[in-house]
Motif scaffolding. Sequence first.
Motif, PDB file in Angstrom:
ATOM      1  N   PRO A   1       0.642  -1.292  -0.415  1.00 16.77           N
ATOM      2  CA  PRO A   1       0.279  -0.400  -0.118  1.00 16.77           C
ATOM      3  C   PRO A   1       1.031   1.440   0.028  1.00 16.77           C
ATOM      4  O   PRO A   1       0.519   2.026  -0.232  1.00 16.77           O
ATOM      5  CB  PRO A   1      -0.606  -0.343   1.565  1.00 16.77           C
ATOM      6  CG  PRO A   1      -0.761  -1.731   1.374  1.00 16.77           C
ATOM      7  CD  PRO A   1       0.220  -2.245   0.868  1.00 16.77           C
ATOM      8  N   TRP A   2       2.274   1.140   0.614  1.00 11.72           N
ATOM      9  CA  TRP A   2       3.147   2.657   0.833  1.00 11.72           C
ATOM     10  C   TRP A   2       3.941   2.170  -0.528  1.00 11.72           C
ATOM     11  O   TRP A   2       4.606   3.380  -0.661  1.00 11.72           O
ATOM     12  CB  TRP A   2       3.314   2.795   2.052  1.00 11.72           C
ATOM     13  CG  TRP A   2       2.484   2.688   3.368  1.00 11.72           C
ATOM     14  CD1 TRP A   2       1.607   3.964   3.315  1.00 11.72           C
ATOM     15  CD2 TRP A   2       1.812   1.579   3.540  1.00 11.72           C
ATOM     16  NE1 TRP A   2       0.298   2.734   4.421  1.00 11.72           N
ATOM     17  CE2 TRP A   2       0.701   1.787   4.458  1.00 11.72           C
ATOM     18  CE3 TRP A   2       2.409   0.320   3.645  1.00 11.72           C
ATOM     19  CZ2 TRP A   2      -0.380   1.235   5.373  1.00 11.72           C
ATOM     20  CZ3 TRP A   2       1.591  -0.530   4.732  1.00 11.72           C
ATOM     21  CH2 TRP A   2      -0.015  -0.899   5.238  1.00 11.72           C
ATOM     22  N   ASN A   3       3.716   1.389  -1.359  1.00  9.65           N
ATOM     23  CA  ASN A   3       4.848   0.630  -2.147  1.00  9.65           C
ATOM     24  C   ASN A   3       4.861   2.042  -3.131  1.00  9.65           C
ATOM     25  O   ASN A   3       3.556   2.419  -3.788  1.00  9.65           O
ATOM     26  CB  ASN A   3       5.238  -0.187  -2.963  1.00  9.65           C
ATOM     27  CG  ASN A   3       6.737  -0.549  -4.191  1.00  9.65           C
ATOM     28  OD1 ASN A   3       7.457  -0.224  -4.303  1.00  9.65           O
ATOM     29  ND2 ASN A   3       6.338  -1.759  -4.530  1.00  9.65           N
ATOM     30  N   THR A   4       6.202   2.903  -4.352  1.00 11.17           N
ATOM     31  CA  THR A   4       5.923   3.693  -4.629  1.00 11.17           C
ATOM     32  C   THR A   4       6.227   3.228  -6.393  1.00 11.17           C
ATOM     33  O   THR A   4       5.711   4.341  -7.512  1.00 11.17           O
ATOM     34  CB  THR A   4       7.348   4.968  -4.500  1.00 11.17           C
ATOM     35  OG1 THR A   4       8.169   4.343  -4.747  1.00 11.17           O
ATOM     36  CG2 THR A   4       7.245   5.758  -3.164  1.00 11.17           C
ATOM     37  N   GLY A   5       6.577   2.506  -6.253  1.00  7.70           N
ATOM     38  CA  GLY A   5       7.185   1.176  -7.715  1.00  7.70           C
ATOM     39  C   GLY A   5       7.724   1.822  -8.493  1.00  7.70           C
ATOM     40  O   GLY A   5       8.605   0.807  -8.842  1.00  7.70           O
ATOM     41  N   ARG A   6       8.705   2.436  -7.545  1.00  8.81           N
ATOM     42  CA  ARG A   6       9.713   2.917  -7.992  1.00  8.81           C
ATOM     43  C   ARG A   6      11.166   2.327  -7.053  1.00  8.81           C
ATOM     44  O   ARG A   6      11.287   1.765  -5.964  1.00  8.81           O
ATOM     45  CB  ARG A   6      10.387   4.274  -8.156  1.00  8.81           C
ATOM     46  CG  ARG A   6       9.407   4.608  -9.227  1.00  8.81           C
ATOM     47  CD  ARG A   6       9.765   4.524 -10.682  1.00  8.81           C
ATOM     48  NE  ARG A   6       9.144   5.373 -11.845  1.00  8.81           N
ATOM     49  CZ  ARG A   6       9.241   6.212 -12.384  1.00  8.81           C
ATOM     50  NH1 ARG A   6      10.383   6.523 -11.861  1.00  8.81           N
ATOM     51  NH2 ARG A   6       8.004   6.784 -13.394  1.00  8.81           N
ATOM     52  N   THR A   7      12.790   2.120  -8.056  1.00  4.64           N
ATOM     53  CA  THR A   7      13.553   1.388  -7.182  1.00  4.64           C
ATOM     54  C   THR A   7      15.091   3.121  -7.157  1.00  4.64           C
ATOM     55  O   THR A   7      14.898   3.369  -8.224  1.00  4.64           O
ATOM     56  CB  THR A   7      13.677   0.023  -7.393  1.00  4.64           C
ATOM     57  OG1 THR A   7      13.900   0.549  -9.299  1.00  4.64           O
ATOM     58  CG2 THR A   7      12.770  -0.486  -7.160  1.00  4.64           C
ATOM     59  N   VAL A   8      16.113   2.010  -6.454  1.00  7.93           N
ATOM     60  CA  VAL A   8      17.521   3.079  -6.614  1.00  7.93           C
ATOM     61  C   VAL A   8      17.940   2.263  -7.583  1.00  7.93           C
ATOM     62  O   VAL A   8      18.267   1.036  -6.055  1.00  7.93           O
ATOM     63  CB  VAL A   8      17.569   4.313  -5.230  1.00  7.93           C
ATOM     64  CG1 VAL A   8      19.564   4.028  -5.458  1.00  7.93           C
ATOM     65  CG2 VAL A   8      17.022   4.937  -4.671  1.00  7.93           C
ATOM     66  N   PRO A   9      18.375   2.024  -8.022  1.00 10.40           N
ATOM     67  CA  PRO A   9      19.747   0.766  -8.599  1.00 10.40           C
ATOM     68  C   PRO A   9      20.339   0.219  -7.718  1.00 10.40           C
ATOM     69  O   PRO A   9      20.456  -0.452  -7.903  1.00 10.40           O
ATOM     70  CB  PRO A   9      20.359   1.231 -10.515  1.00 10.40           C
ATOM     71  CG  PRO A   9      19.613   2.215 -10.465  1.00 10.40           C
ATOM     72  CD  PRO A   9      18.422   2.801  -9.408  1.00 10.40           C
ATOM     73  N   SER A  10      21.542   1.373  -6.870  1.00 13.79           N
ATOM     74  CA  SER A  10      22.505   0.526  -6.108  1.00 13.79           C
ATOM     75  C   SER A  10      21.565   0.070  -5.002  1.00 13.79           C
ATOM     76  O   SER A  10      22.499  -0.610  -4.161  1.00 13.79           O
ATOM     77  CB  SER A  10      23.288   1.935  -5.379  1.00 13.79           C
ATOM     78  OG  SER A  10      23.211   3.063  -5.346  1.00 13.79           O
TER      79      SER A  10
END
Length: 461
Positions: free
Chosen positions: A407-416
């Motif tokens: 529910p709080w996941n933005t759907g984005r990530t940081v590669p590192s």
Amino acid sequence: MNQHDLVRTAFAAPGTAPYDEATAVFNLAAPVRPEAAVTARSVAEVRAAVREAGVRGLPVRVHTTGHASGARPAVDGGLLIRTRLEGGVVIDAERRIARVPAGTTWGEVVAAAAPHGLAAPHGSAGHVGVVGYLLGGGVSFYGRHTGLAANSVRAVELVTADGELVRADAVTDPELLWALRGGGGGFGVVTAVELELFPVAKVVTGATYWSAAHARPLLTAWRDWAQEAPRRATTSLRVMNLPPVPGVPPALSAGPVVCVDGAVFAASPDEVAEAQRRADDLLASLRGLAEPLLDTWQLTDAAGVLDAHMDPVEPVPFIGDHLLLAGLGDDAADAFLSVVGEGSGSPLVVATLRQLGGAFADADDRGGVLNRVDAAYAYMGSGPPFGPVTAADLEAHCAIVRAALEPWNTGRTVPSLVEGADRPQCHLDVGALTAVDRVRARVDPHRRFAGDIAPGASAAG
């Protein structure tokens, strides 16, 4: 014998010591097994290796320390180039610029910059390679002040698929510099970077540990402080299930613990008292909730930040996951602790919430394609498949945590921060990915480095 002949004989095959050296990775759960491998110690060796790979028709992959081997596709064929370029870190104190050869670790950069009263936006461990961390974004304990570490990169030198050495900076090929910083790889072999440093006089840094029985009030107090924290403070909260192994204090391996660590820095001697006060504001509220099991926070120099996180220094196998969270209200805090806290049955050795905001959220006009993080917290969780805990157990629990935090996941990530090639990865939108692909097509028209592109880092992938 020409240069190509010299490098041809240096290509190492499986079962040889040079091959083992070139293919060594930090994450032992993600070994690499290319057809051939070479450790390059000079630009000339990199150029010759790339050209020879072209002659043989071999695709090329690149790594330094192998910390991110689990986040990339398996290396089943082709040539793997391990960069260990000589020359050392060169500091231009007047311009506050460090020139760093590929293969250098953050510990070497910190040691070179410290005598000048300067620091870099490094990661939590000194043995991590500089280049991969920087070009993959980089979430530093200085990051709420500096932003993503990739924004500090001012120039990149790399060998392209034709074996030529090129330089990308704000004047010479700014488009390539833009794509390299967060674009996801696949452009060539980076041989050096130049990054901007910043002044640091002293740092209040360390870690405090409590029994996980106190996790909920500790998390609440830390979260409430984090919402109003100054930009020169970057912290994290970790729930840890540490094994009874050498190097781990017995008090921390007797059961699950909660840890709050990070750094609050002073740019000048005049700011040291304020940095200490800010750190005390956080720590006093936490120490008043429960008696710590261990407390290492102290006023120290910039090198002390590398010791705060107490990351393992020897290669280990680990499997993990990462996502970015939009917030951490009471429901999110309860969901997090229900799947990683005491009584959850979590096999993860560490589950981390890293404080973001501040400069992490600011778009940087001088940054690359990935120049900000639109999230309040980063989650990272991992564990080793040791003893009764299997890789399948860890993968299953990563899925449980992901579902709880969805529910709080933005759907984005940081590669590192990504740990697994099979994990969801999305750090750029389709328009940015398409633009990056155009740059790749220009510098690598025959897709010699296509296998070096991180999952989710190409519009065509």
